[in-house]
Design an enzyme around this catalytic site. Structure first.
Site, short mmCIF file in Angstrom:
data_model
loop_
_atom_site.label_atom_id
_atom_site.label_comp_id
_atom_site.label_asym_id
_atom_site.label_seq_id
_atom_site.Cartn_x
_atom_site.Cartn_y
_atom_site.Cartn_z
N GLY A 39 -23.96 -3.53 79.87
CA GLY A 39 -23.22 -3.44 81.11
C GLY A 39 -22.02 -2.52 80.94
N GLY B 196 -26.72 -5.85 78.35
CA GLY B 196 -27.43 -5.88 79.62
C GLY B 196 -28.76 -5.16 79.59
CD GLU C 48 -23.63 -9.04 73.74
OE1 GLU C 48 -24.20 -8.21 74.48
OE2 GLU C 48 -24.18 -9.52 72.72
CG ASP D 197 -23.94 -11.76 78.51
OD1 ASP D 197 -24.44 -10.91 77.71
OD2 ASP D 197 -23.20 -11.43 79.45
#
Length: 365
Positions: A82, A131, A154, A162
């Protein structure tokens, strides 16, 4: 796919807001998505996320489209994640409505793709992280090229794995998912195939021919077959026994103790793994370990809701913004984690971060 994305005949029905960051084409029976932001390694902007979600909805009800393929432009990356820099800038400016809107839109897209009515084929050349993993791993077909590099790094920026990784990583063989969550280590195509991160292999030069076959509407397995030799496996397969033993420990401190013990017995892999973990955000490590414990008992929608609860809480804290500063903005590699040690992490606060919010929560089902 190397080079710039071909525009072809664009079908923008349902995604009129799409711009030059993402392209949609109808090719026979195939709906083709091209992430077209190569200078940013095809990182997902909020506009790209919204456009892709809308186009998938349109193709879901289009009888002429029987499968979807997604690829990245430029050859260096499928999608590096992302748009973390934008999220960081919004948070630093106090624009948290924009921050939360991004995470909610990304998580809704990932959940939509996981339950999509038609087969999704991801053609992965280069880096696939964050992402980018979210919009590829949950589909039925993930084709790795010779330059494929997977990672969920992350914990190195004060976040946690995530985009559905609470669900997916614990379901990998043995304790490999916990290893990936707590280290952010990179995985090549051979190990990705052995672990199920990838489902097929093809050299990137064959991606154009694969797309032609997918467009013809025949069986997907036949369309993906190129006859290419399977790439060799790497350290994750070679070190499976050590990984399964060390990362079965109940908490991060015990994992490190087991790694240190293996290192003392001569394991270079264990020593390197422990050294990497000690550079990661202590709170993020504890969150990620708890994710891996809880994830096996959650369905996909609840796993993503759990991630939304976590991310909205972490956005109000220090470590994410400090991690992005140290790794992506100033690039000094010296994050000031708070707390700075595992021993100082508040485990009650970590457990509480998984709990329901007092505010109305989105649904990801």
């Amino acid at each position: 796919m190397s080079g710039h994305a071909a525009r072809g005949s664009r079908d923008v029905s349902g995604a009129e807001a799409a711009n030059d960051e993402i392209q949609f084409e109808r090719r026979g029976a195939l709906g083709l998505v091209t992430l077209d932001r190569p200078k940013a390694l095809n990182a997902l902007s909020l506009g790209m996320i919204g456009a892709l979600h809308a186009q998938l909805d349109a193709w879901a009800s289009d009888a002429g489209i029987i499968r979807v393929a997604i690829r990245g432009a430029g050859g260096r990356a499928f999608c590096a994640g992302g748009d973390i820099r934008h999220i960081h800038a919004c948070g630093q400016a106090g624009r948290f409505d924009e921050v939360f809107a991004f995470w909610q839109a990304e998580y809704r897209l990932v959940a939509r793709m996981q339950r999509y009515e038609k087969p999704i084929v991801a053609l992965i050349e280069g880096v696939v992280m964050g992402g980018g993993v979210g919009i590829s791993l949950h589909g039925a077909h993930r084709v790795a090229s010779e330059t494929y590099v997977f990672a969920m790094p992350e914990v190195g920026i004060g976040l946690f794995p995530d985009v559905g990784m609470t669900y997916a990583l614990p379901r990998l063989p043995g304790r490999v998912g916990t290893y990936l969550a707590l280290t952010g280590s990179r995985v090549g195509p051979g190990d990705a195939l052995a672990l199920g991160l990838a489902t097929a292999y093809a050299p990137a030069r064959d991606f154009a021919a694969i797309l032609d076959r997918l467009a013809q509407g025949g069986p997907i397995a036949a369309a993906l077959e190129t006859g290419a030799a399977r790439p060799p496996t790497g350290p994750l397969v070679a070190e499976r026994g050590l990984i399964n033993d060390a990362f079965a420990a109940d908490d991060v401190a015990d994992i490190l103790r087991r790694l240190d013990g293996a290192a003392a017995s001569g394991s270079t892999f264990a020593a390197e793994t422990a050294a990497v973990m000690r550079t990661r955000c202590p709170t993020s490590l504890c969150i990620a370990r708890e994710q891996m414990r809880r994830g096996l008992n959650l369905d996909f929608a609840d796993a993503v809701l759990t991630e939304y609860r976590l991310v909205t809480r972490l956005m109000r804290g220090h470590d994410f913004f400090e991690g992005v500063r140290a790794v992506l903005i100033d690039k000094d590699g010296r994050p000031d984690w708070r707390p700075a040690t595992l021993e100082a992490v508040d485990h009650a606060a970590v457990a509480a971060a998984f709990g329901p919010s007092e505010a109305p929560e989105p649904r990801f089902a």
